[in-house]
Structures are given as structure tokens and as C-alpha cells.
Design a protein around this motif. Structure first.
Motif, PDB file in Angstrom:
ATOM      1  N   GLY A  68      30.104  49.383   8.516  1.00  0.00           N
ATOM      2  CA  GLY A  68      29.007  49.102   9.435  1.00  0.00           C
ATOM      3  C   GLY A  68      28.918  50.056  10.600  1.00  0.00           C
ATOM      4  N   TRP A  69      30.001  50.153  11.375  1.00  0.00           N
ATOM      5  CA  TRP A  69      29.967  50.921  12.607  1.00  0.00           C
ATOM      6  C   TRP A  69      30.550  52.326  12.472  1.00  0.00           C
ATOM      7  CZ3 TRP A  69      31.497  46.520  16.528  1.00  0.00           C
ATOM      8  CH2 TRP A  69      30.405  45.655  16.638  1.00  0.00           C
ATOM      9  N   GLY A  70      31.304  52.544  11.401  1.00  0.00           N
ATOM     10  CA  GLY A  70      31.893  53.861  11.228  1.00  0.00           C
ATOM     11  C   GLY A  70      31.117  54.776  10.310  1.00  0.00           C
ATOM     12  N   ILE A  71      30.247  54.215   9.455  1.00  0.00           N
ATOM     13  CA  ILE A  71      29.487  55.026   8.505  1.00  0.00           C
ATOM     14  C   ILE A  71      27.979  54.867   8.699  1.00  0.00           C
ATOM     15  CG2 ILE A  71      28.967  55.372   6.055  1.00  0.00           C
ATOM     16  CD1 ILE A  71      31.863  54.664   5.434  1.00  0.00           C
ATOM     17  N   LEU A  72      27.491  53.610   8.657  1.00  0.00           N
ATOM     18  CA  LEU A  72      26.045  53.400   8.759  1.00  0.00           C
ATOM     19  C   LEU A  72      25.505  53.781  10.134  1.00  0.00           C
ATOM     20  CD1 LEU A  72      25.537  50.061   6.789  1.00  0.00           C
ATOM     21  CD2 LEU A  72      25.107  52.405   6.034  1.00  0.00           C
ATOM     22  N   MET A  73      26.209  53.415  11.187  1.00  0.00           N
ATOM     23  CA  MET A  73      25.729  53.732  12.537  1.00  0.00           C
ATOM     24  C   MET A  73      25.561  55.242  12.758  1.00  0.00           C
ATOM     25  SD  MET A  73      25.038  51.147  14.567  1.00  0.00           S
ATOM     26  CE  MET A  73      25.385  49.417  14.872  1.00  0.00           C
ATOM     27  N   PHE A  87      37.211  46.972   6.117  1.00  0.00           N
ATOM     28  CA  PHE A  87      36.136  47.482   5.266  1.00  0.00           C
ATOM     29  C   PHE A  87      34.766  47.307   5.926  1.00  0.00           C
ATOM     30  CE2 PHE A  87      32.898  46.418   2.045  1.00  0.00           C
ATOM     31  CZ  PHE A  87      32.817  47.637   1.389  1.00  0.00           C
ATOM     32  N   LEU A  88      34.503  46.107   6.450  1.00  0.00           N
ATOM     33  CA  LEU A  88      33.184  45.837   7.024  1.00  0.00           C
ATOM     34  C   LEU A  88      32.941  46.636   8.303  1.00  0.00           C
ATOM     35  CD1 LEU A  88      32.975  41.974   6.467  1.00  0.00           C
ATOM     36  CD2 LEU A  88      31.712  43.753   5.242  1.00  0.00           C
ATOM     37  N   VAL A  89      33.954  46.720   9.162  1.00  0.00           N
ATOM     38  CA  VAL A  89      33.791  47.472  10.410  1.00  0.00           C
ATOM     39  C   VAL A  89      33.607  48.961  10.119  1.00  0.00           C
ATOM     40  CG1 VAL A  89      34.936  48.165  12.536  1.00  0.00           C
ATOM     41  CG2 VAL A  89      34.994  45.778  11.826  1.00  0.00           C
ATOM     42  N   LEU A 140      42.433  54.006  14.978  1.00  0.00           N
ATOM     43  CA  LEU A 140      43.499  53.188  15.568  1.00  0.00           C
ATOM     44  C   LEU A 140      43.829  52.012  14.661  1.00  0.00           C
ATOM     45  CD1 LEU A 140      45.398  52.473  17.884  1.00  0.00           C
ATOM     46  CD2 LEU A 140      43.488  51.327  19.025  1.00  0.00           C
ATOM     47  N   GLY A 141      42.794  51.386  14.109  1.00  0.00           N
ATOM     48  CA  GLY A 141      43.015  50.260  13.205  1.00  0.00           C
ATOM     49  C   GLY A 141      43.761  50.666  11.949  1.00  0.00           C
ATOM     50  N   LEU A 142      43.430  51.823  11.383  1.00  0.00           N
ATOM     51  CA  LEU A 142      44.149  52.314  10.209  1.00  0.00           C
ATOM     52  C   LEU A 142      45.620  52.558  10.533  1.00  0.00           C
ATOM     53  CD1 LEU A 142      41.516  54.828   8.781  1.00  0.00           C
ATOM     54  CD2 LEU A 142      42.220  52.664   7.751  1.00  0.00           C
ATOM     55  N   SER A 174      44.373  36.165  -2.189  1.00  0.00           N
ATOM     56  CA  SER A 174      44.685  37.401  -2.886  1.00  0.00           C
ATOM     57  C   SER A 174      44.999  38.503  -1.890  1.00  0.00           C
ATOM     58  CB  SER A 174      43.495  37.814  -3.758  1.00  0.00           C
ATOM     59  OG  SER A 174      42.397  38.140  -2.933  1.00  0.00           O
ATOM     60  N   SER A 175      45.396  39.655  -2.419  1.00  0.00           N
ATOM     61  CA  SER A 175      45.773  40.759  -1.555  1.00  0.00           C
ATOM     62  C   SER A 175      44.584  41.338  -0.794  1.00  0.00           C
ATOM     63  CB  SER A 175      46.436  41.869  -2.386  1.00  0.00           C
ATOM     64  OG  SER A 175      45.518  42.383  -3.341  1.00  0.00           O
ATOM     65  N   PHE A 176      43.350  41.211  -1.370  1.00  0.00           N
ATOM     66  CA  PHE A 176      42.180  41.683  -0.631  1.00  0.00           C
ATOM     67  C   PHE A 176      41.817  40.601   0.375  1.00  0.00           C
ATOM     68  CE2 PHE A 176      37.786  43.101  -0.027  1.00  0.00           C
ATOM     69  CZ  PHE A 176      38.023  44.439   0.181  1.00  0.00           C
ATOM     70  N   ASP A 177      42.652  40.455   1.405  1.00  0.00           N
ATOM     71  CA  ASP A 177      42.556  39.339   2.330  1.00  0.00           C
ATOM     72  C   ASP A 177      41.703  39.700   3.530  1.00  0.00           C
ATOM     73  OD1 ASP A 177      44.202  41.071   3.664  1.00  0.00           O
ATOM     74  OD2 ASP A 177      46.022  39.930   3.291  1.00  0.00           O
ATOM     75  N   LYS A 178      41.798  38.853   4.553  1.00  0.00           N
ATOM     76  CA  LYS A 178      40.936  39.011   5.717  1.00  0.00           C
ATOM     77  C   LYS A 178      41.143  40.343   6.428  1.00  0.00           C
ATOM     78  CE  LYS A 178      42.083  35.075   7.611  1.00  0.00           C
ATOM     79  NZ  LYS A 178      42.112  33.951   8.577  1.00  0.00           N
ATOM     80  N   ALA A 179      42.375  40.838   6.460  1.00  0.00           N
ATOM     81  CA  ALA A 179      42.626  42.112   7.136  1.00  0.00           C
ATOM     82  C   ALA A 179      41.856  43.248   6.462  1.00  0.00           C
ATOM     83  CB  ALA A 179      44.127  42.415   7.141  1.00  0.00           C
ATOM     84  N   LYS A 180      41.806  43.228   5.141  1.00  0.00           N
ATOM     85  CA  LYS A 180      41.086  44.279   4.423  1.00  0.00           C
ATOM     86  C   LYS A 180      39.573  44.122   4.596  1.00  0.00           C
ATOM     87  CE  LYS A 180      44.536  45.347   0.913  1.00  0.00           C
ATOM     88  NZ  LYS A 180      44.685  46.749   1.334  1.00  0.00           N
TER      89      LYS A 180
END
Length: 373
Positions: free
Chosen positions: A222-227, A217-219, A333-335, A207-213
Motif C-alpha cells: 500500500g504505502w511502499g509501492i502503490l503510493m 505485506f499490506l503496508v 526498519l520493519g524488515l 499458519s505461518s502466513f500469520d498476522k506479522a506477514k
């Protein structure tokens, strides 16, 4: 009146049981067991084409074959879901840096539109229309809608196609391209092709919500909000001992695990030819190393009365801050690499603004409290 109502109910029931989209309009899926129903509407001969079920889960049927010494003909059919269908050609099964042909019917039953696209990335903006390297034969590319089926037909000017893989895609249901830019596919797949033998492997995809998304989302979570939130707990809530400590290690632990999973997914992505991806990966590895050092620091933490505690604090605080700063920079950079919509960038920027203002407020409050003491 009662008889009429019963008749309508019976027709509706029969329609549901036999899979009709409407009790009055039937839809017959294309099949290799029957002749091509729109052959008279296609501007080239289709009688000698090989037929195969290209993508079973989406009911894609592909007919192809060499119809002249320098001409290969293709007809791709799929259910008409009010969006586009597309087929791309690739040497490795990946979409990036390859070309594709997409077709759709204009809104309100208008004319069919067929465009070639250069697949420069994963987003709509990086796949410009009217570009690509497919040697299309002029005036042979058409898209036809009949009996709730789409038929995308075209010819390539080549003795033998050089691409070993075919890529298929279908757009989101009911969503047509805007300014000829395709909305992101709802599903895609790829399979191999043997032109000389006339065989195509069954396509597989997701589906469109593939590995790139999932990676992004996880990075980001995890590291951009929770940290950053975990840092706030350790910096400004120490008076709530031991709550601050358990909150800090819990938030940082969850953030580290989510970021780690995101990075693992990121390394499995197809990024051949994507701009700045090597820099993005390098920063991600540095962040991962810093995160692992923080985990190690937790297990070798000296007691508060130890002389080494001062040096441990310096190491723990500065490595953590560096990891968060690099993480934030790498998310932006990823965005940019993914060419995501401005909304994602603005949304994350708003979070950082709120987080930063909160830190300033709490820092001033902490300074005033320490001065009073």
C-alpha cells in the motif's frame, strides 16, 4: 497376472479408505486411550503421566506430570511429517522472549536431535539453538520415531513450573533444520496449563502466513509501492487529463486503505521485547496521520482559480512526499525488526531503484518539455 493386478488394486483401495499413508506401511496416531508405545525407549518413568489432546488439529498429544519432588516429566507426540516438533513455555501465550524445546529425526533415518531455543523473535535467525532458560534435566531429552509418530521426551528440574502457557509448533513438511536453526514453523498454537490440576486447555493457532506477514505485506504494497506510483501519475502524466487525476486518486486511495489495514494488524501483534519496535510504531503513526491529512485535503481542495490553491498545493505535495519517504524508511526498519531474509530487502530495493530511475527519466523529459514551451 490379472489376478495379481486386481489384488494390488484392492490393497490400494483399502489403504485409501482407511487412511493409510501406504498400502504396505500403516500409521497409527498416538492416543490417550492407549499406553505410551515407546515408554521402554524413554530414559525416565512415564507410567504416572497425565495424558491430554494438546492440539487436536495437528494431532499433538501431551503427557506430563511430577515424577519426583523436583522433577516434572513431559512427552509430546505428533505425526512424523519429516520435520521438527516443538513445545515452548510462556507466561502470556506469546513466543517472543521465551524458551522452547524442539526435536527432529536426521535425514535418512539418522539419530534424533533435541535442542533448546531462545525465542528472541519471529525468524529463524532470532531463535538461536542451545540457548534458553528451561531447567532441563541432563541426559533425559530424546526424540523417538516409531510407526510414523514422533515422541519428544524431556524433564524439567523444578518443584512447580512457573509458566502458565504452553506453545506448540510444527515445521514445514519435509524440511529439516539447517545448522540447527529451525525453518519457520508451518503452524503454531498456544494453550493454558494447570500443573496442579493436571489439565491443559485445547490449543488454538494459525499458519505461518500469520498476522506479522500480513502486516508487512499490506503496508509494503500500500504505502511502499502503490503510493510512490501514485505520485508519479500526478507529477508526470498531467497532460493526459483527466486520466492522470482519476488514476492518481484511485492508486492513492487503494494504497491508503491497504496501509491502514496493515497498521491495524500491526498493532495487534505480540511485540514485547522486540528491538526498535517502538520507533517503528511511532513512525507508522506519523505516516497514518499524514495519510489521513491527505484524505482530508482531497475533500477541501479549492478550485484552480482560488488564491488558496497555491497554499493547498504546497501542503498536499509536501505532506505526501514526507509520508512516502517515511513509509519507505519504515518498511526497511520493519524488515530489519522481523529479521527477514536479505531477498525481501533486496527485492524492495530493486523496486525503489527502478522507480527512482523512472522518476529521473520522466523529470528530465518534463524539464525539456517545459523548456521548449
Amino acid at each position: 497376472m490379472k489376478l495379481e493386478k486386481n489384488s494390488i488394486f484392492f490393497v490400494l483401495l483399502v489403504g485409501v479408505l482407511f487412511g493409510f499413508s501406504s498400502p504396505f506401511v500403516s500409521s497409527q496416531l498416538d492416543s490417550c486411550n492407549s499406553a505410551l508405545p515407546v515408554s521402554n525407549l524413554i530414559p525416565f518413568n512415564t507410567t504416572s503421566l497425565t495424558c491430554t489432546n494438546a492440539w487436536s488439529s495437528q494431532s499433538f498429544v501431551l503427557r506430563f506430570g511430577q515424577t519426583d519432588s523436583n522433577t516434572w516429566s513431559f512427552v509430546l507426540s505428533a505425526p512424523d511429517r519429516g520435520t521438527y516438533i516443538a513445545i515452548g513455555f510462556s507466561n502470556n501465550g506469546n513466543m517472543v522472549k521465551n524458551s522452547a524445546l524442539a526435536g527432529w529425526i536426521s535425514s535418512n533415518g539418522g539419530p534424533g536431535i533435541v535442542k533448546q531455543y531462545y525465542l528472541g523473535g519471529y525468524s529463524s535467525g532470532s531463535c538461536p539453538p542451545d540457548q534458553g532458560s528451561l531447567p532441563l534435566v541432563s541426559n533425559t531429552s530424546v526424540i523417538i520415531s516409531q510407526s510414523s509418530q514422533l515422541y519428544l521426551a524431556f524433564q524439567l528440574n523444578t518443584q512447580m513450573p512457573q509458566w502458565s502457557h504452553l506453545i506448540y509448533a510444527v515445521g514445514p513438511s519435509g524440511s529439516l533444520p539447517s545448522s540447527n536453526y529451525l525453518p519457520e514453523h508451518s503452524s503454531k498454537a498456544s494453550g493454558t496449563v494447570d500443573y496442579s490440576g493436571g489439565t491443559v486447555s485445547g490449543a488454538s493457532g494459525g499458519s505461518s502466513f500469520d498476522k506479522a506477514k500480513w502486516h508487512g505485506f499490506l503496508v509494503t504494497l500500500g504505502w511502499g509501492i502503490l503510493m510512490p506510483i501514485g505520485i508519479m501519475m500526478a507529477r508526470y502524466f498531467k497532460k493526459y487529463d483527466p486520466f492522470w487525476f482519476y488514476a492518481h486518486i484511485s492508486i492513492q486511495g487503494i494504497g491508503f486503505v491497504l496501509g491502514l489495514v496493515g497498521i491495524i494488524i500491526g498493532f495487534s501483534l505480540d511485540d514485547d521485547g522486540v528491538n526498535n519496535v517502538d520507533i517503528h510504531k511511532a513512525i507508522g503513526i506519523i505516516i497514518l496521520v499524514f495519510g489521513a491529512l491527505q484524505v482530508k485535503a482531497f475533500f477541501i481542495r479549492p478550485v484552480k482559480t482560488s488564491k488558496l490553491r497555491r497554499y493547498w498545493n504546497w501542503y498536499h505535495h509536501n505532506i505526501g512526499r514526507a509520508a512516502v519517504i517515511l513509509g519507505i524508511a519504515n518498511i526497511f526498519l520493519g524488515l530489519n525488526i522481523a529479521d527477514e531474509s536479505t531477498g525481501w530487502t533486496v527485492g524492495y530495493g530493486i523496486f525503489l531503484a527502478v522507480w527512482g530511475l523512472s522518476c529521473i527519466f520522466l523529470e528530465v523529459k518534463l524539464w525539456m518539455s517545459n523548456r521548449d514551451d
